[in-house]
Write a protein that holds these residues in place. Structure first.
Motif, short mmCIF file in Angstrom:
data_model
loop_
_atom_site.label_atom_id
_atom_site.label_comp_id
_atom_site.label_asym_id
_atom_site.label_seq_id
_atom_site.Cartn_x
_atom_site.Cartn_y
_atom_site.Cartn_z
N HIS A 59 20.76 -16.66 64.14
CA HIS A 59 21.70 -15.54 64.06
C HIS A 59 22.39 -15.40 65.40
CE1 HIS A 59 23.30 -11.46 63.55
NE2 HIS A 59 23.20 -11.70 62.24
N ALA A 117 20.82 -13.97 68.63
CA ALA A 117 19.90 -14.75 69.46
C ALA A 117 20.63 -15.74 70.35
CB ALA A 117 18.90 -15.50 68.57
N CYS A 165 12.19 -22.10 68.45
CA CYS A 165 12.25 -21.26 67.27
C CYS A 165 10.94 -20.52 67.06
CB CYS A 165 12.61 -22.09 66.03
SG CYS A 165 11.54 -23.50 65.74
N LYS A 166 10.96 -19.59 66.16
CA LYS A 166 9.78 -18.78 65.84
C LYS A 166 9.66 -18.68 64.33
CE LYS A 166 12.33 -14.43 65.87
NZ LYS A 166 12.41 -13.04 66.40
N ASP A 167 8.54 -18.14 63.87
CA ASP A 167 8.35 -17.91 62.44
C ASP A 167 8.99 -16.59 62.07
OD1 ASP A 167 6.89 -20.25 61.95
OD2 ASP A 167 5.05 -19.33 62.68
N GLY A 168 9.99 -16.65 61.20
CA GLY A 168 10.66 -15.44 60.74
C GLY A 168 10.19 -15.04 59.35
N LYS A 169 10.87 -14.08 58.76
CA LYS A 169 10.50 -13.61 57.43
C LYS A 169 10.74 -14.69 56.36
CE LYS A 169 11.49 -8.73 58.42
NZ LYS A 169 12.29 -7.54 58.05
N LYS A 170 11.73 -15.55 56.58
CA LYS A 170 12.06 -16.56 55.58
C LYS A 170 11.82 -17.97 56.11
CE LYS A 170 15.47 -13.65 53.28
NZ LYS A 170 16.89 -13.52 52.80
N LYS A 222 11.27 -20.68 59.62
CA LYS A 222 11.60 -20.86 61.03
C LYS A 222 13.00 -20.32 61.32
CE LYS A 222 7.91 -23.22 62.36
NZ LYS A 222 6.99 -22.73 63.41
N GLU A 223 13.14 -19.69 62.50
CA GLU A 223 14.46 -19.25 62.94
C GLU A 223 14.57 -19.39 64.46
OE1 GLU A 223 14.47 -14.53 63.43
OE2 GLU A 223 14.05 -15.14 61.35
N LEU A 259 15.11 -18.89 68.30
CA LEU A 259 14.86 -17.81 69.25
C LEU A 259 15.86 -17.84 70.40
CD1 LEU A 259 12.84 -15.50 69.75
CD2 LEU A 259 11.48 -17.10 71.11
#
Length: 227
Positions: free
Chosen positions: A35, A38, A63-68, A70-71, A73
Motif C-alpha cells: 500500500h 508503506a 514484508c510482514k504477515d498481513g490480514k490477507k 504477506k504485505e 513493510l
C-alpha cells in the motif's frame, strides 16, 4: 527477510503488487501486496510506472504477515539505504553459499541405477547396442533381489525377455569334462562378470566352463536349414 523484486502492478487507489525475482526466495514469483502508505516516498515513481513513463521498477523490500497474507513493510531503491539489520541475513546466506561451493563434491560410486549406456560404453568398450541393453538390464533387475546368476537367467527365459536383450543374452554352451550342453538365458563371459559385479550375484560354483555364446539376435539371423 530482505527480498528484491519487480513491481507488476500499481493502481490509482493506492495499492499494488511486487514479485520477488530470486529463485532462492521462498516467495519467488508470488505477488506481494503493498500500500502506498508503506512506500509513500516512491509514489512518484509508481505513478510514472502506471502511466508507462517507467517501464520496469525494482525495489529491495521487507514484508510482514498481513490480514490477507504477506504485505510490504518498506521499499528501498538503493541497496546502500537498507538498514544493516536487514542486510546481515543476506550476507550470511551469501557466505553459506560460498562455503558450500568451496567444498569438493562427494564422488559417488556408480550403481545399477546410475550406470547409463554412455558410461558403460566408455568404461567397458562395448558397442552402443550392447551398452544400451546392458544399462536397461541392470536398471530393470536392480530391484529384483536375485542372489544367484542362475536366478537371473531363469527369470529372463521364463518371462521370454530375450527380445529385450537380444545382443547380450542368448545361449551359452557349457562344458564339463567330456560333456557339453546349452544353457538358455546366459551371457558372454565379459558381460556376465559385469552383471554379477553390478547386481551382486554369485554362481553356484560348479566346475563347468562356458566355451561358446550365441546371442538371441544371432540365432534369429541364422538361415533355416532345409533337409
Amino acid at each position: 527477510m530482505l527480498e528484491f523484486g519487480k513491481v507488476v502492478k500499481y493502481l490509482d487507489n493506492g495499492f499494488g503488487f511486487i514479485k520477488p525475482i530470486s529463485p532462492d526466495s521462498a516467495l519467488y514469483k508470488k505477488e506481494i501486496f503493498f500500500h502506498i502508505k508503506a512506500v509513500k516516498k516512491f509514489e512518484g515513481d509508481l505513478v510514472k510506472f502506471t502511466d508507462g513513463a517507467i517501464k520496469d521498477l525494482y525495489f529491495w523490500f521487507i514484508c510482514k504477515d498481513g490480514k490477507k497474507g504477506k504485505e510490504v513493510l518498506e521499499f528501498w531503491a538503493d541497496a546502500k539505504d537498507i538498514p544493516q539489520e536487514h542486510t546481515l541475513s543476506i550476507l550470511e546466506k551469501y557466505a553459506d553459499n560460498l562455503i558450500a561451493i568451496s567444498k569438493p563434491p562427494v564422488e559417488e560410486l556408480p550403481t545399477a541405477d546410475t550406470l547409463s549406456a554412455k558410461s558403460l560404453a566408455s568404461k567397458y568398450s562395448f558397442t552402443p547396442v550392447q551398452s544400451e541393453e546392458l544399462s536397461q538390464l541392470l536398471n530393470d533387475m536392480s530391484e529384483k533381489e536375485f542372489r544367484l546368476s542362475s536366478e537371473l537367467s531363469k527369470y529372463i527365459t521364463s518371462n521370454k525377455l530375450g527380445d529385450q536383450y537380444p545382443n547380450i543374452a542368448g545361449i551359452v554352451t557349457m562344458a564339463n569334462d567330456d560333456n557339453e550342453w546349452d544353457f538358455d538365458g546366459g551371457f558372454p563371459k565379459g558381460i556376465y562378470r559385469i552383471i554379477c559385479q553390478e547386481l551382486g550375484l554369485r554362481d553356484k560354483g560348479t566346475s563347468a566352463r562356458a566355451i561358446k555364446f550365441t546371442s538371441y539376435q544371432d540365432q534369429k539371423n541364422q538361415p533355416d536349414i532345409i533337409f
